[in-house]
Design an enzyme around this catalytic site. Structure first.
Site, mmCIF file in Angstrom:
data_model
loop_
_atom_site.group_PDB
_atom_site.id
_atom_site.type_symbol
_atom_site.label_atom_id
_atom_site.label_comp_id
_atom_site.label_asym_id
_atom_site.label_seq_id
_atom_site.Cartn_x
_atom_site.Cartn_y
_atom_site.Cartn_z
ATOM 1 N N HIS A 9 42.524 42.868 41.550
ATOM 2 C CA HIS A 9 41.902 42.247 42.721
ATOM 3 C C HIS A 9 41.242 40.923 42.362
ATOM 4 O O HIS A 9 40.867 40.672 41.213
ATOM 5 C CB HIS A 9 40.867 43.189 43.329
ATOM 6 N N ARG A 60 37.731 45.651 47.694
ATOM 7 C CA ARG A 60 38.107 44.425 46.978
ATOM 8 C C ARG A 60 39.591 44.424 46.617
ATOM 9 O O ARG A 60 40.229 43.366 46.608
ATOM 10 C CB ARG A 60 37.230 44.227 45.744
ATOM 11 N N GLU A 87 38.905 51.797 40.285
ATOM 12 C CA GLU A 87 38.351 51.327 39.020
ATOM 13 C C GLU A 87 37.762 52.499 38.241
ATOM 14 O O GLU A 87 37.482 53.574 38.809
ATOM 15 C CB GLU A 87 37.266 50.274 39.309
ATOM 16 N N HIS A 182 42.615 47.577 39.742
ATOM 17 C CA HIS A 182 41.389 47.136 39.086
ATOM 18 C C HIS A 182 41.613 46.937 37.588
ATOM 19 O O HIS A 182 42.607 47.409 37.031
ATOM 20 C CB HIS A 182 40.296 48.171 39.319
#
Length: 229
Positions: A9, A60, A87, A182
């Site tokens: 991202h 995100r 993440e 991520h």
């Protein structure tokens, strides 16, 4: 030639402030939005087209994917959101400034928490406000599956089975796929694909918003990989 594109991202507002983010659902910074737009433009310039997209439960990554697909006029394609691509959960470090945490606990310890393959960060409890089970998007997931703080190994152990079961069959069926995720969920995937050792994975960094292309032979051996720039 089978291809898949990975994108970390764009920069988030907490990346910008040097804060441990993990599963905290923060938005893209202005720079992050520009990075996502640039990624979409690069993919369009290089004639990439996708049949299917994967991303995490975190905005995100979702917003980065939307921006990229919008640039490609592909907002209509099938998209799967999964927490398995979230993440790494940074436990009790989430929300703390990295520099201040290093001053408190020492740079060596914080580097171990951040980069080691097996070391977990300080853990939260299920009663903690940082526990994912308190958020509506995770309430259909058994609480024992939700992390209290993960090492990269823990992240690997949720990402790679999902890759094998859900994503790899689509690649075998010649679907063109983009994954927007991520830093650590992608590090886990790249560790697996490139057979990176537990020791050497500490050196791997993935830039925000830059498409990483993997090309596979028909037998799914890696033929080539490169960043679009």
């Amino acid at each position: 030639m089978k291809k898949i594109v990975f994108v970390r991202h764009g920069e988030s507002i907490w990346n910008q402030k040097n804060i441990f983010t993990g599963w905290t659902d923060v938005k893209l910074s202005k720079k992050g939005i520009k990075e996502a737009k640039k990624a979409g433009i690069l993919l369009k310039k290089n004639n990439f087209n996708f049949n299917y997209a994967y991303t995490s439960f975190l905005k995100r990554a979702i917003h980065t994917l939307w921006i990229i697909l919008n640039k490609l006029d592909l907002l209509w394609i099938n998209t799967k959101k999964t927490w398995k691509l979230n993440e790494r959960h940074y436990g009790n470090l989430q929300g703390l400034n990295k520099e201040e945490t290093a001053k408190k606990y020492g740079e060596k310890k914080v580097l171990e928490w951040r980069r080691s393959y097996t070391t977990k960060p300080p853990q939260i409890t299920q009663k903690d406000n940082k526990f994912p089970g308190k958020e509506i998007k995770y309430q259909k997931i058994n609480s024992y599956q939700l992390p209290l703080g993960e090492s990269l190994l823990d992240t690997y152990n949720r990402v790679i089975p999902y890759w094998k079961k859900n994503i790899l069959p689509k690649i075998k069926n010649n679907l063109s796929i983009i994954i927007v995720a991520h830093g650590n969920s992608l590090r886990a995937l790249i560790k697996y694909l490139d057979k990176i050792s537990d020791k050497n994975i500490i050196k791997l960094n993935i830039p925000t918003g830059v498409p990483l292309v993997y090309e596979f032979k028909d037998n799914l051996e890696i033929n080539n990989k490169y960043y679009l720039k």
